[in-house]
Motif scaffolding. Sequence first.
Motif, mmCIF file in Angstrom:
data_model
loop_
_atom_site.group_PDB
_atom_site.id
_atom_site.type_symbol
_atom_site.label_atom_id
_atom_site.label_comp_id
_atom_site.label_asym_id
_atom_site.label_seq_id
_atom_site.Cartn_x
_atom_site.Cartn_y
_atom_site.Cartn_z
ATOM 1 N N GLN A 41 0.812 -1.213 0.000
ATOM 2 C CA GLN A 41 0.000 0.000 0.000
ATOM 3 C C GLN A 41 0.850 1.269 0.000
ATOM 4 O O GLN A 41 1.828 1.374 0.738
ATOM 5 C CB GLN A 41 -0.922 0.013 1.225
ATOM 6 C CG GLN A 41 -1.955 -1.109 1.236
ATOM 7 C CD GLN A 41 -2.974 -0.937 0.130
ATOM 8 O OE1 GLN A 41 -3.736 0.026 0.109
ATOM 9 N NE2 GLN A 41 -2.998 -1.878 -0.803
ATOM 10 N N HIS B 264 -3.332 2.969 -1.752
ATOM 11 C CA HIS B 264 -3.364 2.458 -3.130
ATOM 12 C C HIS B 264 -2.345 1.338 -3.268
ATOM 13 O O HIS B 264 -1.201 1.465 -2.821
ATOM 14 C CB HIS B 264 -3.043 3.590 -4.105
ATOM 15 C CG HIS B 264 -2.823 3.138 -5.518
ATOM 16 N ND1 HIS B 264 -3.847 2.712 -6.329
ATOM 17 C CD2 HIS B 264 -1.682 3.051 -6.271
ATOM 18 C CE1 HIS B 264 -3.359 2.387 -7.519
ATOM 19 N NE2 HIS B 264 -2.052 2.575 -7.505
ATOM 20 N N SER C 146 0.005 4.454 -12.461
ATOM 21 C CA SER C 146 -0.355 4.942 -11.133
ATOM 22 C C SER C 146 0.326 6.283 -10.882
ATOM 23 O O SER C 146 1.314 6.631 -11.540
ATOM 24 C CB SER C 146 0.068 3.950 -10.041
ATOM 25 O OG SER C 146 -0.707 2.775 -10.092
ATOM 26 N N ASP D 180 -1.193 11.107 -1.231
ATOM 27 C CA ASP D 180 -2.221 10.364 -1.948
ATOM 28 C C ASP D 180 -1.566 9.504 -3.022
ATOM 29 O O ASP D 180 -0.431 9.774 -3.448
ATOM 30 C CB ASP D 180 -3.214 11.331 -2.603
ATOM 31 C CG ASP D 180 -4.540 10.668 -2.976
ATOM 32 O OD1 ASP D 180 -4.738 9.487 -2.619
ATOM 33 O OD2 ASP D 180 -5.363 11.333 -3.630
ATOM 34 N N ALA D 181 -2.258 8.471 -3.463
ATOM 35 C CA ALA D 181 -1.827 7.632 -4.580
ATOM 36 C C ALA D 181 -3.072 7.036 -5.212
ATOM 37 O O ALA D 181 -4.050 6.737 -4.509
ATOM 38 C CB ALA D 181 -0.866 6.537 -4.123
ATOM 39 N N TYR D 182 -3.036 6.840 -6.535
ATOM 40 C CA TYR D 182 -4.244 6.420 -7.239
ATOM 41 C C TYR D 182 -3.883 5.992 -8.655
ATOM 42 O O TYR D 182 -2.774 6.227 -9.141
ATOM 43 C CB TYR D 182 -5.256 7.572 -7.297
ATOM 44 C CG TYR D 182 -4.620 8.903 -7.647
ATOM 45 C CD1 TYR D 182 -4.492 9.330 -8.974
ATOM 46 C CD2 TYR D 182 -4.127 9.739 -6.639
ATOM 47 C CE1 TYR D 182 -3.893 10.533 -9.282
ATOM 48 C CE2 TYR D 182 -3.520 10.950 -6.944
ATOM 49 C CZ TYR D 182 -3.403 11.339 -8.274
ATOM 50 O OH TYR D 182 -2.795 12.538 -8.588
ATOM 51 N N ARG D 183 -4.847 5.380 -9.327
ATOM 52 C CA ARG D 183 -4.682 4.900 -10.693
ATOM 53 C C ARG D 183 -5.159 5.976 -11.662
ATOM 54 O O ARG D 183 -6.193 6.614 -11.430
ATOM 55 C CB ARG D 183 -5.510 3.638 -10.880
ATOM 56 C CG ARG D 183 -5.158 2.808 -12.108
ATOM 57 C CD ARG D 183 -3.913 2.008 -11.873
ATOM 58 N NE ARG D 183 -3.818 0.885 -12.815
ATOM 59 C CZ ARG D 183 -2.779 0.089 -12.882
ATOM 60 N NH1 ARG D 183 -1.755 0.263 -12.078
ATOM 61 N NH2 ARG D 183 -2.744 -0.904 -13.752
ATOM 62 N N SER E 154 -5.940 2.302 -16.744
ATOM 63 C CA SER E 154 -6.074 0.868 -16.484
ATOM 64 C C SER E 154 -6.473 0.146 -17.761
ATOM 65 O O SER E 154 -6.925 0.755 -18.735
ATOM 66 C CB SER E 154 -7.143 0.616 -15.407
ATOM 67 O OG SER E 154 -6.805 1.224 -14.183
ATOM 68 N N GLY F 20 -5.816 12.385 -12.279
ATOM 69 C CA GLY F 20 -6.828 11.345 -12.322
ATOM 70 C C GLY F 20 -8.249 11.856 -12.415
ATOM 71 O O GLY F 20 -9.199 11.111 -12.134
#
Length: 381
Positions: free
Chosen positions: A68, A72, A106, A118-121, A124, A158
């Motif tokens: 994690q 994320h 990512s 924060d972290a996120y995609r 995809s 994002g």
Amino acid sequence: MRRRDFLRAAVLGAGTSVAFGFSVTRQAIAFPAVVGQSPYGELLGPDANGIMLPKGFTSRIIGRTGEQVAGHTWHGAPDGGACFADGDGWIYVSNSELENGDGGVSAVKFDSAGEITDAYRILSGTTRNCSGGPTPWNTWLSCEETDRGYVFEADPWGVREAKQHPAMGRLTHEAAAVDPERKVVYLTEDEPDGCFYRFVPTTWEDMSAGTLQVLADDNGGLAWVDVPDPSAADQQTRDQVASARHFDGGEGAYYSGGTCYFTAKGENRVYAYDAAGNVLNVAYAADEVPDAPLTGVDNITGAAVGDLYVAEDGGNMEVCLITPDDVVAPFLRVLDQDESELCGVAFNPAGDRLYFSSQRGTSGASSGGITYEVTGPFRKP
């Protein structure tokens, strides 16, 4: 000029002759680079992360595959990356070179102190997202390194949905480098007989339509020739123009000050395409350097001072730098990860933090990827 003499330029645009038609810049008057002393001195013993760095530099791990990061799950096989300013902080985006639609991109967000918030995609469902490149309008061009792959444009925040850009050609895409002066995007192709392309959009900042061109021979010089069928429906793009130049394993690309630098892994070379003069130079050739410190050339980026940073796929797992005085030397070395490759080199906006990934880490598998940050007294202009 000291040793930086035009007669040392390895000019590939006009046979074996030396061309004098390009503008003189710190980056363009001394090719090819030779082994010398790094401006940061010798590498010290490995730190707690197994990284050898110069004095004054430290490393930290910001992500491991499957673990994690700010809630994320960090992706497998991290590859190409770039940084984007975000208020007082910044965002680092990282490709995932996984197969069968498991790739993508990512992002990690940092505050002004460098803490992860924060972290996120941001992309995809794509395949083998290898390298790519940032745009001046703050998007990320992510390239699929697969037969008839696509270029995708993703939003580092994002918020906006990622876009597929078929007009940029269907090929084994590797990297993208934006040239805002000529309003084109240079593209590399990771094939043994790959080509060097440029995409000319119909409307600047809109990659949905335009013309794909390939660098080709033209009566002893170079020319950009339209690719007849960028969709490669019946024939690979690299085979459609008989006079096209071919490069063994096109990899990273980086544009700065009128020059697009790109690497060819199979040749162990760093090329410098002078866009204004339409001349192709060899900035570094491992086979011309005794005890070459840089081999397996891959992703490439640059610092504001003019230093180029080139990551190795193979070699002895180093990120090497090439200075404006055309000296090549190791900047860092990663130990005990010989089955991996280094990639994703990128500086934060302030230029005091360098990011990179070890795609397979200590395990030698895509599930073992590690993404690092290096902080220290990087040279400034």
